[in-house]
Design an enzyme around this catalytic site. Structure first.
Site, short mmCIF file in Angstrom:
data_model
loop_
_atom_site.label_atom_id
_atom_site.label_comp_id
_atom_site.label_asym_id
_atom_site.label_seq_id
_atom_site.Cartn_x
_atom_site.Cartn_y
_atom_site.Cartn_z
N SER A 797 31.71 11.30 7.92
CA SER A 797 31.29 10.95 9.28
C SER A 797 30.43 9.70 9.35
O SER A 797 30.00 9.32 10.44
CB SER A 797 30.52 12.12 9.89
OG SER A 797 29.35 12.40 9.13
N LYS A 840 24.31 17.30 15.97
CA LYS A 840 24.03 15.86 15.88
C LYS A 840 23.43 15.34 17.18
O LYS A 840 22.50 14.52 17.16
CB LYS A 840 25.31 15.12 15.53
CG LYS A 840 25.84 15.43 14.13
CD LYS A 840 27.15 14.74 13.84
CE LYS A 840 27.64 15.07 12.44
NZ LYS A 840 28.95 14.42 12.14
#
Length: 901
Positions: A797, A840
């Site tokens: 990511s 996140k």
């Protein structure tokens, strides 16, 4: 011992406290006290050829009791020191007198009254030995005394350190003895005594072959002489020995001796009967003789009760637990094997323990489930857990199915989330809603398959696995069992515990779960299993397939604030013994703690900081109470008493007097009300810095770190929730190499290679200044670093973040400080979706970042993010890498901007 001896009228007295010396008996003593040492020196040691003669008089105190003493004592036995009779050790036998005649009384120095018996025995020393201690130089004596004749005490006098007495001899003269022996009754008693004494010696000779001299003495000596010797040898009761001392008449003396010897003969014959009964049942093992003797003694006493037999009791217990037919058959076979074994055999303990485990398992015992009330369950979940709407909804669905179909094979719920979000307490709430018992098994660090399945009984120290042991401990076969930290099991040469859990969690197999220790099937299908984990990436796919994963993301700041005010603060105050009257924590201060002192997905650090504030309040309250106590005690009246005591004014010499000073002028009720009137401690920013220290986070970190080109802000997911990850890039003279640091994994290294390749391929399109002069890497090296190098990092990511950092470096443009990003990219520039979106976004919100760039294909994951967070943030969706760059820089890039949500 002589037939008759002319006893002097005055004789030195050696007191025997709680002991008796009879004529003809031999006793050894060690004299250590000053009085006894002086007596031995003057009366025995200084005499020639051991001609000294002393008197031994029994004495007893008021605490003496009639208890038997063993007839022979090997070694020396210490006797406490008392008036004239202490500091002396005895070898022989004696006990406490009952005072057959009015005794002579004498008080001791401690206020205790000592009773002197009016009769004693004159004794000669057979041996004397002097000892001198090397350190102190103190002299002691060891004396072997032989009883000689009886005497009566007329008067007791003090001479120097020891006592003397005027005495009269009580034994018969020679003519009186001849006349007494001619009495027919005395002759009959003498023959009877020698008869029972002969029987006693014959019984003793069967075990002791060294009694020939005693047998010869029985044939040659007079009966009245032997009576004292036999009683001194075989009678342990002090009262009976004292009665023997008082028996001046031969008929009385012989009768008492016959009674004592007859009793010992009977005891020996009973013991012989028991031994002969046992010898016919001896087994090959010599130790089993002891067990046979115990049984024979029990039979002789008539106390044998089969109901008290442990094996029988164990069998009854096994019959009552309702084992299945196949298990009961196996248990009976093992029970028959146990009956044939002796307790001393090596396998007896293991076999017995195995049967006890079988008897303690709840084969048919179940918790009586209460009717499930969904409304009450929902209220309980809401009262114990704030937020977690999706999780609560799934639990209510689970309970609804259980209510409609109690025997339904429900899924195994696995709560996955960072620490401190309430996974374990959710499992406890399920147990409360179902009305079942709750048990927790911690699997963190388990690497041995035997911890789950148990050890085979062939191993020493084998035991059942944790699953069976937990069910046995909880006592029912349908508890709610929490498999905590199921993702942290390991595997080594001892097996894989995760593989063993496959059978436990499979509803098709756990009906006949086979523990290696039990070696018989046990039904665990009624157990409601709930698991917890921090991450699913480390769990084997087959194990994960048997569970329904329910993710518990971290809490938002608003949720943390509500949790703190509703649950944490009341609990913390109660744990520390303070209340709202002592400390008040306003909501703005709780928000400040959340923003500046904690950045976590859960609330554990928040609770620790609140506990620190509660401790500060507790110190203040305790100090106030202590100062009030000091003020209360030091009133004028109490001070005068204290000064009087210190000066020794009649309160006792040396101050060894306990004094209790009562509170004067202030009652306990007034003190309590005074404590209640203390001003509460109101927490403010200044107090936070004093108690918690300076703030750990100020919200300016992102702006300061991205102030130079080559730095971008990324978002990553960890087992403790989402985190903000900075990526730094730098260039220097070199050969065109790429350097990567920060303890990176292979996946993230490949992402860095892909990012550099993409930037080099599109350098001209991006209008990078370095691209106009030729190659980006001509005579230059690139160094990419991920800070916090002690923390391992891996995953795909970070691709978009790496590209952004490189474009910022080569383009000499700073990335926006209020923007963070996440996403995987391809060589063609496509942005691919990633996981952990909610965590996140929450991490970015905690750090004060208000713009987040996400892959467009993660649009569906935004539904899990609380609406309040979405409203305060700008979510930007990107399909290609050009969209990411356009949103990451001020002024954008020449590509079409991404759509905003």
């Amino acid at each position: 011992m002589a037939e008759h001896f002319d006893l002097p009228s005055t004789i030195a007295i050696l007191p025997f406290r709680n002991k008796v010396l009879l004529p003809g008996a031999v006793i050894g003593i060690r004299c250590t006290s000053a009085a006894d040492v002086r007596l031995v020196e003057r009366e025995l040691w200084q005499k020639k050829d051991l001609e000294g003669l002393i008197g031994v008089v029994p004495m007893h105190d008021s605490q003496a009791s009639e208890q038997p003493l063993s007839p022979r004592v090997s070694g020396l036995q210490s006797i406490p020191e008392a008036t004239g009779g202490g500091g002396r050790e005895f070898s022989g036998a004696a006990r406490v007198p009952s005072g057959l005649q009015p005794p002579l009384d004498q008080p001791t120095g401690a206020g205790e009254r000592i009773h002197w018996h009016p009769r004693g025995v004159a004794a000669r020393a057979l041996a004397l030995q002097q000892h001198m201690e090397k350190v102190t130089g103190r002299v002691t004596y060891t004396v072997i005394l032989e009883g000689w004749c009886r005497f009566g005490v007329q008067a007791l006098n003090a001479c120097d350190l020891y006592n003397t007495a005027h005495v009269t001899q009580l034994d018969y003269t020679k003519s009186e003895m001849e006349q007494a022996e001619s009495d027919p009754e005395v002759q009959v008693l003498a023959r009877q005594f020698k008869s029972v004494a002969g029987d006693l010696i014959s019984l003793l000779q069967q075990k002791h072959k060294t009694l020939e001299s005693t047998k010869l003495l029985l044939e040659t000596a007079a009966a009245h002489r032997l009576a004292d010797i036999f009683v001194a040898s075989f009678e342990g009761s002090f009262d009976k020995r004292l009665a023997m001392l008082d028996a001046i008449d031969l008929r009385k003396r012989l009768s008492k001796a016959i009674e004592v010897i007859t009793r010992h003969v009977q005891a020996l014959r009973v013991a012989e009967k028991i031994s002969s009964k046992v010898e016919g049942q001896l087994s090959k093992s010599q130790k089993s003789v002891l067990r046979q003797q115990i049984r024979a003694i029990t039979d002789e006493l008539g106390d044998n009760d089969d109901d008290e037999d442990d094996v029988v009791a164990l069998e009854r217990k096994m019959q009552s637990v309702g084992m299945p037919a196949n298990v009961w058959k196996h248990a009976q076979r093992e029970l028959r094997r146990l009956r044939k074994m002796q307790p001393q055999q090596p396998g007896y303990g293991g076999s017995r323990t195995y049967l006890e485990v079988l008897a303690e398992l709840p084969w048919q015992i179940s918790s009586e489930e209460q009717e499930i009330d969904l409304v009450a369950a929902k209220e309980q979940l809401d009262s114990e857990h704030y937020g977690l709407a999706k999780v609560k909804k799934r639990i209510i669905e689970y309970l609804a199915v259980r209510k409609l179909k109690p025997d339904a094979r429900g899924p195994v719920l696995c709560f996955v989330g960072p620490p401190g979000v309430g996974k374990t307490s959710l499992a406890s709430s399920i147990a409360g809603a179902l009305g079942r018992r709750f048990i927790r098994l911690s699997l963190g660090g388990v690497k041995d398959e035997a911890d789950i399945r148990g050890h085979r009984r062939t191993y020493i120290g084998s035991m059942p696995g944790r699953l069976i042991e937990g069910i046995k401990r909880v006592g029912v076969n349908n508890p709610v069992m929490l498999l905590d930290e199921i993702d942290k099991t390991g595997a080594d040469v001892r097996g894989d515990p995760a593989a063993a859990l496959l059978e436990v969690l499979d509803p098709e197999q756990n009906k006949t779960f086979n523990d290696h220790y039990l070696n018989v099937p046990f039904d665990v299908s009624k157990v409601v299993f709930v698991a917890t984990a921090n991450r699913v990436q480390t769990m084997p796919a087959p194990l994960l397939d048997r569970m329904e994963v329910i993710e518990l993301p971290g809490y938002t700041p608003e949720e943390k604030l509500c949790i703190a005010t509703r649950h944490l603060i009341p609990r913390v105050l109660e744990q520390h013994g303070v209340t709202n009257r002592h400390i008040q924590i306003p909501e703005p201060m709780v928000e400040l703690i959340i923003q500046r002192y904690t950045r976590e997905a859960g609330v554990r650090n928040l609770e620790r900081h609140l506990a620190a504030l509660a401790r500060a309040a507790a110190v203040k309250v305790a100090e106030s109470e202590q100062s009030m106590k000091v003020t209360r005690d030091m009133t004028p009246e109490a001070s005068q008493l204290m000064d009087h005591w210190r000066g020794g004014g009649g309160l006792g010499e040396g101050g060894d007097v306990e004094m209790e000073v009562e509170a004067v002028g202030i009652s306990g009720q007034k003190v309590a009300s005074a404590l209640m009137d203390l001003e509460p401690l109101i927490v403010d920013e200044a107090m936070l810095e004093v108690v918690l220290g300076p703030p750990k986070f100020d919200g300016k970190e992102a702006a300061e770190r991205v102030a130079t080109p080559g730095v971008a802000v990324g978002l990553v997911w960890t087992i403790v929730g989402g985190e903000v990850q900075f990526v730094e890039a730098s260039t220097m003279l070199g050969k065109g190499d790429l350097h990567l640091t920060g303890q990176l994994g292979d996946v993230i290294k490949e992402s860095a290679q892909i990012a550099l390749t993409w930037v080099r391929a599109r350098a001209a399109e991006l209008k990078l200044p370095m691209a106009e002069a030729g190659s980006l890497l001509k005579d230059r090296d690139i160094h990419i670093h991920f800070p916090a190098g002690a923390v391992p990092k891996d995953g795909p990511s970070a691709g978009v973040t790496l590209v952004t950092a490189l474009v910022s470096l080569f383009g000499k443009r700073c990335v926006r400080a209020d923007t963070a990003m996440t996403g995987e990219m391809t060589l063609r520039g496509l942005v691919l979706p990633v996981g952990g979106i909610k965590d996140k976004i929450l991490a970015a919100h905690r750090c004060g970042i208000r713009r987040v760039i996400l892959p467009d294909r993660n649009r569906k994951d935004l539904q899990e993010v609380p609406a309040a967070i979405i409203a305060n943030m700008e979510i930007l969706l990107a399909k290609r890498m050009e969209d990411v760059l356009h949103q990451a820089f001020e002024g954008g890039c020449p590509w079409k901007p991404a759509s905003r949500l």
